[in-house]
Design an enzyme around this catalytic site. Structure first.
Site, PDB file in Angstrom:
ATOM      1  N   ASP A 172      -5.086 -20.158  10.512  1.00  0.00           N
ATOM      2  CA  ASP A 172      -4.387 -21.099   9.635  1.00  0.00           C
ATOM      3  C   ASP A 172      -4.151 -22.422  10.356  1.00  0.00           C
ATOM      4  O   ASP A 172      -4.982 -22.837  11.173  1.00  0.00           O
ATOM      5  CB  ASP A 172      -3.067 -20.465   9.181  1.00  0.00           C
ATOM      6  CG  ASP A 172      -2.658 -20.856   7.781  1.00  0.00           C
ATOM      7  OD1 ASP A 172      -2.265 -22.018   7.598  1.00  0.00           O
ATOM      8  OD2 ASP A 172      -2.731 -20.010   6.877  1.00  0.00           O
ATOM      9  N   HIS A 216       2.469 -24.562   6.890  1.00  0.00           N
ATOM     10  CA  HIS A 216       1.754 -23.568   6.106  1.00  0.00           C
ATOM     11  C   HIS A 216       1.543 -22.273   6.886  1.00  0.00           C
ATOM     12  O   HIS A 216       1.881 -21.175   6.422  1.00  0.00           O
ATOM     13  CB  HIS A 216       0.408 -24.158   5.671  1.00  0.00           C
ATOM     14  CG  HIS A 216      -0.389 -23.291   4.746  1.00  0.00           C
ATOM     15  ND1 HIS A 216      -1.287 -22.345   5.188  1.00  0.00           N
ATOM     16  CD2 HIS A 216      -0.438 -23.238   3.388  1.00  0.00           C
ATOM     17  CE1 HIS A 216      -1.854 -21.759   4.159  1.00  0.00           C
ATOM     18  NE2 HIS A 216      -1.353 -22.285   3.044  1.00  0.00           N
ATOM     19  N   ASN A 245      -6.179 -22.196  -5.888  1.00  0.00           N
ATOM     20  CA  ASN A 245      -5.150 -22.656  -6.816  1.00  0.00           C
ATOM     21  C   ASN A 245      -5.637 -23.668  -7.851  1.00  0.00           C
ATOM     22  O   ASN A 245      -4.902 -24.567  -8.232  1.00  0.00           O
ATOM     23  CB  ASN A 245      -4.003 -23.316  -6.033  1.00  0.00           C
ATOM     24  CG  ASN A 245      -3.279 -22.344  -5.143  1.00  0.00           C
ATOM     25  OD1 ASN A 245      -3.340 -21.147  -5.360  1.00  0.00           O
ATOM     26  ND2 ASN A 245      -2.631 -22.850  -4.135  1.00  0.00           N
ATOM     27  N   SER A 300      -1.908 -18.737  -1.211  1.00  0.00           N
ATOM     28  CA  SER A 300      -1.745 -18.595   0.238  1.00  0.00           C
ATOM     29  C   SER A 300      -0.578 -17.689   0.577  1.00  0.00           C
ATOM     30  O   SER A 300      -0.567 -17.038   1.622  1.00  0.00           O
ATOM     31  CB  SER A 300      -1.505 -19.964   0.877  1.00  0.00           C
ATOM     32  OG  SER A 300      -2.699 -20.654   1.075  1.00  0.00           O
TER      33      SER A 300
END
Length: 433
Positions: A178, A221, A303, A369
């Site tokens: 990530d 994130h 998304n 996510s």
């Protein structure tokens, strides 16, 4: 210099070499790194020869190519094929992956102090008390470490699952590939793998520290994603690997290298809360190779509210050991942002999920996510029981999910929300039988 919790941590000041394009070269007898680099004029980034002659794993090298101003991708592939005497494919590399507004997640609301102040949610900053110790983390159905998530965890029956899987994921390593994480956050103290297993493909060093500005790009994130895994499987270990920059984008070659790195350094589960519209031979080969080693790969669906899911989640339709995850709201209705598809395997709640945020805080994010690490954590929870094999485990997770097709608001998505919404309790029961 980054600071958190009154301490300082200095990431490397260098940056990794970046390539505009990469090619994956099938290996043949007599190939060496030097011979491949000479023929391509590039740099070997991965060398996988364990599957040569076996039909399993990988038998290929991924090569970073210098900028080509005169040749397009197809022409360059043809040129390299003539030099090498074998067919190759050239792929776009730079910023191929993203956690941007159309692919994964968005932060919302304001952060609150994570430990200390008026919101002592980690029992004085000690993860041991929260995840181990007295184990008194549920009070009347409220999840006391992060009460904001109590409804979400009730939805997937997490309390019952943790009662059944009393080892809480102990002995299981989940690689979070990530934006990096906030390595100094109290939520992660004692929860990370040995630093020798960390990697930063953005900075070109071994310090995968989150970098950025709060509220911009992808900052926070990875910290959120890792924190979700640990709320589901509190005694699992997180292997932090940074492949995405502060803007939330990253190179295809970084993701490929990270997948191999994670498997080579002991990951049992790999979480990929990132996506691309690019169908990549090299990414698919990497996932196929690690899946053959019983490493489970979990990926977010994207998304864009489209009838297709992003890669690598889309490989779940072709490769065993891959789980694609979409999002639903608190009523099990498909989230407005979540992609859907016949290749989607399962959905989990992905809206307003609270977890650690950089600089000793907590914040909520929404997106597929956030859905992916819930499923990754569930797999870790089951594997931690010690008598559970990775083989067939994804099938047990999807087979124990609660169908959401009968909900009226989901009528337009029937057959495209996987087997249903994750039920961790039912999954653990199925897994440990």
């Amino acid at each position: 210099m980054l600071s958190a919790c009154g301490s300082t941590l200095t990431p490397g000041t260098s940056s990794a070499v970046r390539y505009d394009q990469v090619t994956t070269v099938p290996l043949q007898a007599g190939d060496t790194r030097a011979s491949i680099e000479t023929a391509t004029g590039g740099k070997v980034l991965t060398w996988q020869d364990g599957g040569c002659g076996t039909g399993e794993g990988a038998c290929a090298a991924m090569v970073g190519l210098p900028a080509q101003t005169s040749l397009g991708t197809q022409s360059l592939a043809q040129t390299l094929a003539r030099r090498l005497g074998r067919a190759v494919r050239v792929e776009h590399n730079r910023d191929a992956f993203s956690i941007g507004e159309k692919t994964t997640a968005g932060m919302e609301g304001s952060r609150v102090v994570w430990a200390g102040g008026s919101r002592v949610v980690w029992a004085g900053g000690s993860r041991v008390v929260w995840a181990g110790g007295s184990r008194v983390v549920w009070a009347g159905g409220t999840y006391t470490p992060v009460p904001e998530n109590s409804g979400t965890w009730a939805q997937i029956q997490l309390q019952s699952a943790q009662d059944k899987a009393a080892r809480l994921g102990e002995g299981v390593t989940v690689a979070v590939i990530d934006t990096g994480i906030d390595l100094t956050h109290p939520a992660f103290q004692g929860a990370l793998t040995d630093p020798s297993t960390w990697q930063d493909y953005v900075g070109g060093d071994v310090t995968p520290q989150e970098e950025g500005v709060y509220g911009e790009g992808g900052y926070g994130h990875g910290t959120n994603v890792a924190g979700i895994v640990l709320q589901v499987a509190p005694l699992a270990k997180i292997m932090p690997i940074r492949v995405l920059g502060s803007d939330g984008s990253g190179d295809l070659s970084s993701v490929v290298q990270a997948i191999y790195w994670a498997a080579d350094h002991g990951a049992n589960v790999i979480n990929l809360s990132l996506g691309t519209t690019q169908d990549s031979d090299s990414v698919k080969a990497a996932i196929r190779a690690v899946s053959a080693r019983n490493v489970l790969v979990v990926s977010s669906a994207g998304n864009e509210d489209q009838d297709k899911i992003t890669y690598p989640a889309a490989y779940a339709g072709d490769l065993q050991g891959v789980l694609s995850v979409g999002s639903v709201d608190a009523q099990d209705v498909k989230s407005e942002f979540s992609n859907y598809s016949g290749k989607l395997k399962v959905v989990t709640p992905g809206e307003s999920v609270y977890a650690p945020a950089p600089e000793n805080t907590m914040a909520a994010w929404s997106g597929t996510s956030m859905s992916s690490p819930m499923a990754a954590g569930a797999l870790a929870l089951a594997l931690g029981q010690g008598n559970v094999s990775a083989a067939g485990l994804i099938g047990k997770l999807t087979g124990s999910a609660d169908s959401v097709d009968g909900i009226a608001a989901n009528r337009d998505y029937r057959g495209k929300l996987g087997s249903g919404r994750l039920n961790v309790s039912a999954f653990v029961t199925a897994a440990v039988q």
